[in-house]
Design an enzyme around this catalytic site. Structure first.
Site, mmCIF file in Angstrom:
data_model
loop_
_atom_site.group_PDB
_atom_site.id
_atom_site.type_symbol
_atom_site.label_atom_id
_atom_site.label_comp_id
_atom_site.label_asym_id
_atom_site.label_seq_id
_atom_site.Cartn_x
_atom_site.Cartn_y
_atom_site.Cartn_z
ATOM 1 N N SER A 1 0.786 -1.075 -0.152
ATOM 2 C CA SER A 1 -0.004 -0.157 -0.013
ATOM 3 C C SER A 1 0.934 1.202 -0.029
ATOM 4 O O SER A 1 0.524 2.126 -0.408
ATOM 5 C CB SER A 1 -1.108 0.267 1.183
ATOM 6 O OG SER A 1 -0.032 0.197 2.338
ATOM 7 N N LYS B 1 0.249 4.509 6.938
ATOM 8 C CA LYS B 1 -0.425 5.265 5.793
ATOM 9 C C LYS B 1 -0.168 6.801 5.984
ATOM 10 O O LYS B 1 0.303 7.144 7.026
ATOM 11 C CB LYS B 1 -2.060 5.158 5.905
ATOM 12 C CG LYS B 1 -2.640 3.860 5.680
ATOM 13 C CD LYS B 1 -2.586 3.362 4.140
ATOM 14 C CE LYS B 1 -3.305 2.071 4.189
ATOM 15 N NZ LYS B 1 -1.993 1.036 4.498
#
Lengths: 210, 178
Positions: free
Chosen positions: B48, B92
């Site tokens: 990711s 993230k």
């Protein structure tokens, strides 16, 4: 003179490991916290109406109970009726204390500040509410929605001051209050909260973690 | 050899054993506290955050001083407890701070800002997104996450050594020449 210095250093050397052990213990095993505010009245802070500044001292079990038993694990067995401490979703610097009302899969008929009439608790989340009868007195899941179990830090085991009593989460379903022998709070304590929960309304499956 | 053995036996009194145990437990607790409050090194996982981190895994230096969102800004890469999986950490980039307006894109979409829906990030929450948009499950799936879930800020990659570098905050105010 030098002998006294040496003696002092020796005592310090023996006491040195006590400091990290104590910090670790209060963070991962048993912690003491003070409850402020009216959200859990009359269960905690019983005399809030008379004494707004009086705070209950509670004993919090920080150990991740129900898992394999490592302090850094976050697996916890949660049941309806447990009083838990958690980091408030609305204010990350604040540790809040509320009661677990709904578990994952339950359908909750919400109360006042909530904008949805009913809410299904999602996977790995719980519905937390304060015991206060007046919804304005408690900032809970009705404002910020279901709370992730990862935010929960501990379970309140006992009230230590001003009146010692152990808290048993099993008494919640029977409407009992620990230490309330004369039944001042009624026979079926907060049944209106339990009536708003329909247990295991949906069967939740673990979402895929790809 | 026998001297060491004799030394050891001489020290194996109840008091000595007790002191040794106390020191060992104290050292363990001190290490755990440093690991949880100051600094952590951990292997990353998953695609990711490509190209910032290798999908095969990099060892990352995580500053735990920034837990619970202390001193976090837009563009920082944060590590947080996953809101729906217990014991799983996510990493993230912070897209929106409390009060910011963010465009709610569709999950796994490659476009940015094409959806017509804007949301305001609630109080005490952050909106996070991966760098590799089509391969990232982030706030586009599960919404803004509470800052209380943040348990660190990723400040550097420490291994492999050839790629060791500080993690850059790529979202800086634009410098426009006129």
């Amino acid at each position: 003179m030098g002998c006294v210095m040496y003696e002092r250093l020796r005592v310090l050397r023996i006491l040195a490991p006590i400091v990290p052990i104590g910090l670790f213990f209060s963070e991962h095993v048993l912690g003491v916290m003070w409850v402020s505010g009216p959200s859990m009245t009359p269960y905690l802070n019983e005399d809030y109406e008379q004494m707004h500044t009086k705070r209950d001292m509670v004993l919090v079990n920080m150990w991740p109970w129900g898992g394999a038993g490592w302090p850094w694990e976050r697996t916890r067995r949660l049941e309806r009726g447990m009083v838990v401490t958690f980091r408030s979703p609305a204010n990350p610097g604040h540790i809040a204390i509320k009661r677990v009302v709904g578990l994952p899969g339950d359908r909750i008929t919400t109360r006042d500040p909530c904008m949805k009439p009913s809410q299904i608790v999602p996977f790995n989340h719980v519905w937390l509410e304060g015991d206060a009868a007046d919804p304005k007195r408690s900032l809970d899941s009705n404002t910020y929605g279901p709370v992730s179990i990862s935010l929960i830090t501990g379970r309140v085991m006992a009230v230590m001051y001003p009146r010692f009593r152990m808290l048993k989460w099993t008494d919640w379903e029977q409407g009992l209050v620990e230490g309330d022998v004369e039944r001042k709070l009624g026979d079926n304590y907060r049944h209106e909260v339990r009536d708003r929960v329909s247990k295991e309304a949906v069967k939740l499956e673990r979402p895929v973690l790809s | 050899m026998s001297r060491i053995l004799r030394e050891t036996l001489r020290r194996a009194t109840p008091g000595g054993v007790f002191r040794l145990t106390l020191d060992g437990v104290g050292l363990f607790c001190a290490c755990t506290l440093i690991w949880e409050h100051l600094i952590t090194v951990q292997l990353s996982e998953g695609p990711s955050m490509y190209p910032t981190f290798n999908p095969r895994g990099d060892y990352l230096l995580i500053s735990r001083v920034h837990k619970h969102g202390r001193g976090i800004e837009v563009g920082d890469v944060v590590r947080f407890y996953h809101p729906t999986f217990l014991g799983v950490n996510g990493a993230k980039r912070v897209i929106g701070m409390p009060g910011d307006f963010v465009c709610r894109d569709l999950p796994f979409s490659t476009e940015v800002g094409k959806s017509q829906e804007m949301i305001q990030v609630p109080e005490g929450h952050v909106y996070v997104g991966g760098d590799n948009l089509p391969w990232s499950r982030d706030s586009r799936n599960y919404g803004p996450i509470p800052m209380g879930l943040i348990n660190g800020k990723i400040i550097a990659r420490v291994w492999p050594l050839s790629k060791a570098q500080w993690v850059q905050n790529t979202m800086q105010p634009a410098q426009l020449d006129d």
